[in-house]
Design a protein around this motif. Sequence first.
Motif, PDB file in Angstrom:
ATOM      1  N   SER A 126       0.840  -1.197   0.000  1.00 56.82           N
ATOM      2  CA  SER A 126       0.000   0.000   0.000  1.00 56.82           C
ATOM      3  C   SER A 126       0.870   1.240   0.000  1.00 56.82           C
ATOM      4  O   SER A 126       1.894   1.301   0.691  1.00 56.82           O
ATOM      5  CB  SER A 126      -0.912   0.009   1.227  1.00 56.82           C
ATOM      6  N   PRO A 180      -0.079   7.386   2.639  1.00 59.96           N
ATOM      7  CA  PRO A 180      -1.105   8.420   2.428  1.00 59.96           C
ATOM      8  C   PRO A 180      -0.457   9.772   2.191  1.00 59.96           C
ATOM      9  O   PRO A 180       0.690  10.019   2.565  1.00 59.96           O
ATOM     10  CB  PRO A 180      -1.901   8.387   3.738  1.00 59.96           C
ATOM     11  N   SER A 216      -5.222  18.957   8.072  1.00 62.11           N
ATOM     12  CA  SER A 216      -6.316  18.053   7.750  1.00 62.11           C
ATOM     13  C   SER A 216      -7.618  18.828   7.610  1.00 62.11           C
ATOM     14  O   SER A 216      -7.739  19.967   8.074  1.00 62.11           O
ATOM     15  CB  SER A 216      -6.455  16.978   8.835  1.00 62.11           C
ATOM     16  N   ASP A 276     -14.659  13.197   9.774  1.00 63.69           N
ATOM     17  CA  ASP A 276     -14.282  11.859   9.334  1.00 63.69           C
ATOM     18  C   ASP A 276     -13.042  11.432  10.118  1.00 63.69           C
ATOM     19  O   ASP A 276     -11.930  11.897   9.853  1.00 63.69           O
ATOM     20  CB  ASP A 276     -14.000  11.868   7.828  1.00 63.69           C
ATOM     21  N   PHE A 277     -13.217  10.548  11.109  1.00 67.94           N
ATOM     22  CA  PHE A 277     -12.089  10.169  11.964  1.00 67.94           C
ATOM     23  C   PHE A 277     -11.058   9.329  11.207  1.00 67.94           C
ATOM     24  O   PHE A 277      -9.880   9.335  11.555  1.00 67.94           O
ATOM     25  CB  PHE A 277     -12.598   9.411  13.198  1.00 67.94           C
ATOM     26  N   LYS A 278     -11.503   8.598  10.158  1.00 67.69           N
ATOM     27  CA  LYS A 278     -10.537   7.801   9.400  1.00 67.69           C
ATOM     28  C   LYS A 278      -9.527   8.695   8.695  1.00 67.69           C
ATOM     29  O   LYS A 278      -8.318   8.434   8.721  1.00 67.69           O
ATOM     30  CB  LYS A 278     -11.276   6.929   8.386  1.00 67.69           C
ATOM     31  N   LYS A 279      -9.993   9.747   8.065  1.00 66.81           N
ATOM     32  CA  LYS A 279      -9.077  10.677   7.399  1.00 66.81           C
ATOM     33  C   LYS A 279      -8.180  11.386   8.410  1.00 66.81           C
ATOM     34  O   LYS A 279      -7.016  11.663   8.117  1.00 66.81           O
ATOM     35  CB  LYS A 279      -9.871  11.696   6.586  1.00 66.81           C
ATOM     36  N   GLN A 280      -8.722  11.665   9.602  1.00 64.43           N
ATOM     37  CA  GLN A 280      -7.903  12.307  10.635  1.00 64.43           C
ATOM     38  C   GLN A 280      -6.765  11.383  11.080  1.00 64.43           C
ATOM     39  O   GLN A 280      -5.614  11.816  11.237  1.00 64.43           O
ATOM     40  CB  GLN A 280      -8.783  12.675  11.826  1.00 64.43           C
ATOM     41  N   LEU A 281      -7.080  10.100  11.289  1.00 63.67           N
ATOM     42  CA  LEU A 281      -6.040   9.152  11.686  1.00 63.67           C
ATOM     43  C   LEU A 281      -5.030   8.924  10.564  1.00 63.67           C
ATOM     44  O   LEU A 281      -3.830   8.757  10.816  1.00 63.67           O
ATOM     45  CB  LEU A 281      -6.678   7.824  12.106  1.00 63.67           C
ATOM     46  N   GLN A 282      -5.495   8.919   9.301  1.00 64.47           N
ATOM     47  CA  GLN A 282      -4.560   8.811   8.186  1.00 64.47           C
ATOM     48  C   GLN A 282      -3.637  10.016   8.119  1.00 64.47           C
ATOM     49  O   GLN A 282      -2.455   9.896   7.777  1.00 64.47           O
ATOM     50  CB  GLN A 282      -5.338   8.664   6.881  1.00 64.47           C
ATOM     51  N   HIS A 283      -4.161  11.188   8.459  1.00 65.90           N
ATOM     52  CA  HIS A 283      -3.323  12.390   8.493  1.00 65.90           C
ATOM     53  C   HIS A 283      -2.226  12.260   9.554  1.00 65.90           C
ATOM     54  O   HIS A 283      -1.053  12.581   9.302  1.00 65.90           O
ATOM     55  CB  HIS A 283      -4.209  13.600   8.778  1.00 65.90           C
ATOM     56  N   TYR A 321      -1.058   9.434  10.757  1.00 62.33           N
ATOM     57  CA  TYR A 321      -0.160   8.367  10.303  1.00 62.33           C
ATOM     58  C   TYR A 321       0.846   8.875   9.272  1.00 62.33           C
ATOM     59  O   TYR A 321       2.036   8.548   9.328  1.00 62.33           O
ATOM     60  CB  TYR A 321      -1.004   7.233   9.728  1.00 62.33           C
TER      61      TYR A 321
END
Length: 764
Positions: free
Chosen positions: A297, A300, A306, A311-318, A320
């Motif tokens: 993969s 990101p 951010s 959207d908590f998924k996008k926040q955690l990807q930020h 990461y």
Amino acid sequence: MPPAGGIAAPVLTALKGPVSGKPAHCIDSATYIEMACDSSNCHIFFTTDGTRPNPEQRKVNGREVTFKYRAPFCLKPGKRVVKAVAMHRVTRQLSAVTTRTYHCEDIHGWNETDDCYDDCSVTTDSTAWDSDLEDGLRTRKGASGGGSRRRAWDKAAPPKPAEPSPLDELGIPPDQGFAAVNHSGTQINLYGGGPPGAGTGGGGFGGPAGGLMGWEVRTPNNVNFRGGFAPQVQQQQPQPALPAPDQGVTPQQLNLIAAQLSQRMDETRQSTLQDIRRLVEDKKKQQPSQPPQQPVSADPACLPVSKGDGDFKKQLQHVYAHLLQYARSDGDFQAAVGGPKFGKVISAELDESTDSYLLTVQIGKPGYKKPLSEPKVQPPPKPKQPPAKKAPTPPPPRRRNPTPPPNHKMETEVKQTSHEKADAIKLKAPEEQPPKPVDEAYFQQEEYVQEGTLKPYDSFNANADAEQLRKAMKGLGTNEESIINVLGHRTVSQRQEIVRAFKMKYGKDLKADLDSELSGNFNKICQNLCLGAAEYDAMELRAAMKGLGTDEDCLIEVICTRTQAQVQEVKKIYHNMYNRDLEEDVMSETSGHFKRILVSLLTGARPEGSSFDPVQAKKDAQALQEAGIGKWGTDESKFNEILCGNNNAHLRAVFAEYESLTGKTLEDSLKSEMSGDLLKAMLTLIRCVQNKPAYFAKALQKSMKGLGTDDRTLLRIIISRCEVDMVQIKDAFQKEFGQSLAQWIKDDTSGDYCKILLALIGEN
């Protein structure tokens, strides 16, 4: 060679032997055309009428023009321009177009216009053609009595009676340039049988003497296709001897050569699909089984800020993405994280501070077993002692007057200038100045006495205010009065908490809801009140430089009136919001000495303080006199150096020395020496040094003077100064123009827009 990643162009080959004295592009109607492509997993499409092949649109006006290649084919008599292109089966990528021009001759007699032979003698006997109404065949008229056309090199060969052509038997209409494709678009397998005349009896396809298997296909237009396939040749057939070089090659001999080539090609293509599958299965059994590879993969995208849209998924990807970037730059952290084996996440907490967020994550350690709980031994009770009296908290020490450097003086008062009717600013005593907050650069008290009209609301509750705003906008209509009561009476820090509480409670953006319910200038001011102080300045600067043209007045007001701490905060927020550098944008949008003075202020190197050197102030005044009225022309760099390189106390001393030296104020001298945006920037610096509230009072009057209103300037000044020094600005406005600021606002604005402006300046 095709380019890297491209598709190789098809190769067209005429399956015929070389003929002495005959060009390579001259063939007959029994010659097969084979196509091949060096790139794998490709289809080949071609046309025979000279048009470019279009695999996506093979039919034009109900007629098939672009054909898909499946096997070698023959062309019909005449001049044929064959164009072929290869297309990848998966990516649909096209190759370059290959073009070949062939002069195809009929095997029964040569074409009417034989333009491919320039030096050959051809008899001029007139030959007529008529059409067979039954099958659409073309026959020679006067076969026995009329003169026949022959090549000059065929004179030695005895004439033979014309034999029916398998191409004529197919009955293909003249609009189609080849004979191996029927009207339904499927090609005939040419590998199974020989060409005409290849049988033992010379019967050709479907002839009784050839011993071939016949076939018949009926097309939608009721035309019968008849032909046959030769059985597998068991014994080698006797071949006639080749003629002498002077006799040339007859069409029958060319047909025999083509039949032999087709037989060899058929022998090399006997592997069936089952054989290929069996070979693949055997190959897989021989190879050791490998574990399936995990898909790799991509990292990101590492964005500076951010979106924070819930959207908590996008926040955690930020988070990461930035952790990966930080680990690559810090070798110690990378080594510390890469060593241990982590378990599952036990807990995670997010705390917010003034300038950052603290994310604490607790991860379990694999293999660790929690020890059994042991009974706790209660320590013996300590004897009670009387509570000790708390010592009184000493009051905070008052800030003393800092010791000035040698030969420096402390400024104690500011004199009123001749250009202003407003009272001079009152300097604060050093012990009265409160300590500067660390992260609130926009609300640091400056050197003069300041008081805002908008003060913190005592009974503030962010959740209650968010609920009140939601009720004001929910359903039909909007309660503008309720919106004014909240946004017009809360400080910028309280409004930021309301914005966060609104999103947390309802999952919606407050600015977006306001924009959908309000309109006009009232919507604009409510939108701007939802921003932080530095965010508002950054947005105004970006709007001033974006698109065609530049709003120089906005650049001058924001950059020349803010303190050094505020300028640094705006630069940081500007980069976070737009991923751009403020200094670079200003340099690209301005020019000349005007650009230099703005860049000098953006560096943030201008000193601050209340002490000055009288001797140096007199020298600087003389330098300004020599750079301006004392010489031919003007040295703008000297003015830039002195005005942007000294604190306000030193500049006020320089202004006083300059007036006593030249008999006129520095402002009057600049008006005679400069013009345009550079003059505006210089005057803004001088007026803010002498009396900043008076400068903003004049700017407010200018925005409302005459026909129309400069609402953008009016909003910017009131929103940015209502918590800083609006009380002093209102006093200066009253003394400069003889009317109150509130009266001017009432006369120039109306409705809810006027109400919220009056609320911000403390006029309910």
